[in-house]
Design a protein around this motif. Structure first.
Motif, PDB file in Angstrom:
ATOM      1  N   SER A   1      41.016  42.397  34.657  1.00 35.12           N
ATOM      2  CA  SER A   1      41.191  41.129  35.373  1.00 35.12           C
ATOM      3  C   SER A   1      41.896  41.365  36.702  1.00 35.12           C
TER       4      SER A   1
ATOM      5  N   GLU B   1      39.327  43.002  39.081  1.00 37.42           N
ATOM      6  CA  GLU B   1      38.338  42.058  39.599  1.00 37.42           C
ATOM      7  C   GLU B   1      38.936  41.193  40.704  1.00 37.42           C
ATOM      8  N   ARG B   2      40.168  40.754  40.509  1.00 38.02           N
ATOM      9  CA  ARG B   2      40.819  39.924  41.524  1.00 38.02           C
ATOM     10  C   ARG B   2      41.106  40.744  42.778  1.00 38.02           C
TER      11      ARG B   2
ATOM     12  N   THR C   1      50.779  40.081  32.240  1.00 37.11           N
ATOM     13  CA  THR C   1      50.454  38.653  32.196  1.00 37.11           C
ATOM     14  C   THR C   1      51.369  37.844  33.112  1.00 37.11           C
TER      15      THR C   1
ATOM     16  N   ILE D   1      48.395  34.792  40.800  1.00 33.37           N
ATOM     17  CA  ILE D   1      47.623  33.555  40.894  1.00 33.37           C
ATOM     18  C   ILE D   1      48.363  32.531  41.744  1.00 33.37           C
TER      19      ILE D   1
ATOM     20  N   GLY E   1      45.716  32.394  44.230  1.00 34.05           N
ATOM     21  CA  GLY E   1      44.772  31.617  43.442  1.00 34.05           C
ATOM     22  C   GLY E   1      43.977  32.474  42.473  1.00 34.05           C
ATOM     23  N   GLY E   2      42.997  31.845  41.832  1.00 34.16           N
ATOM     24  CA  GLY E   2      42.153  32.538  40.878  1.00 34.16           C
ATOM     25  C   GLY E   2      42.251  31.936  39.492  1.00 34.16           C
ATOM     26  N   PRO E   3      41.353  32.353  38.589  1.00 31.38           N
ATOM     27  CA  PRO E   3      41.338  31.814  37.229  1.00 31.38           C
ATOM     28  C   PRO E   3      42.571  32.261  36.437  1.00 31.38           C
ATOM     29  N   PRO E   4      42.869  31.578  35.341  1.00 31.29           N
ATOM     30  CA  PRO E   4      44.051  31.943  34.542  1.00 31.29           C
ATOM     31  C   PRO E   4      43.867  33.286  33.848  1.00 31.29           C
TER      32      PRO E   4
END
Length: 199
Positions: A8, A11-12, A146, A153, A157-160
């Motif tokens: 994750s 990807e970000r 986490t 984020i 920004g970005g998904p949780p």
């Protein structure tokens, strides 16, 4: 769970532009690139971890116990904070964004895969904790990835984060304070402050 978190992050990171990497985070003095550098898995560390496996009994067996030790008055979370911050800044200056993304996407997962034969109950010699289970260190690694992903984020920004990682992190942090004090505070039965549980 840990490799899912790393992917994750990768990807970000692959989607960030130059301005994003230099953007400030809610951690004073930390840029996004410093945050990546702090969390990025270090393949050399896994080699050291393999060499630290021991047959001695574990003094620490849970991530919550690790956090209690680290965050007690005079603990490493307080004493070493300036050094950790400086180390993150130096690493951010030494590693390019692509190198940091590769740490999460390729190098870290490959190094971690070599530990498939190591059970969570295996014991590791540790300079601060004495001896600690491999599983407890894994819990801390998931929590760190986490919590700092939430920092990322908040910055760009970005998904949780993955739901399983959020659940595991919530459970770990809730396990740090005295259970009665935590329950009574969470249930509104007392004004005693039990949070935050870590620096």
């Amino acid at each position: 769970m840990l490799t899912d978190l790393w992917h994750s992050w990768a990807e970000r990171g692959a989607q960030l532009g130059p301005d994003d990497w230099t953007a400030p985070t809610r951690l004073p003095g930390w840029s996004v690139q410093a945050l990546f550098a702090h969390v990025a898995p270090d393949p050399e560390l896994f080699g050291q971890l393999r060499g630290a496996l021991t047959e001695e009994p574990a003094a620490v067996t849970s991530g919550a116990e690790v956090l209690r030790i680290y965050n007690r008055p005079g603990g490493v979370a307080h004493v070493a904070a300036p050094a950790i911050e400086e180390q993150a800044r130096q690493a951010a200056g030494a590693l390019s964004p692509k190198e940091l993304v590769d740490r999460f996407a390729v190098e870290g997962p490959e190094a971690f895969a070599a530990f498939a034969d190591v059970p969570p109950t295996a014991v590791v010699a540790h300079p601060i904790l004495g001896t600690v289970t491999f599983g407890a260190l894994g819990e801390i690694a998931v929590m760190e990835a986490t919590v700092h992903l939430l920092d990322l984020i908040a910055a760009v920004g970005g998904p949780p984060p993955p739901a399983a990682a959020l659940e595991a992190t919530r459970g770990l942090l809730a396990g740090v304070p005295d259970p009665v004090a935590f329950i009574e505070s969470a249930a509104g039965r007392t004004d005693e402050q039990v949070l935050p549980v870590m620096r």
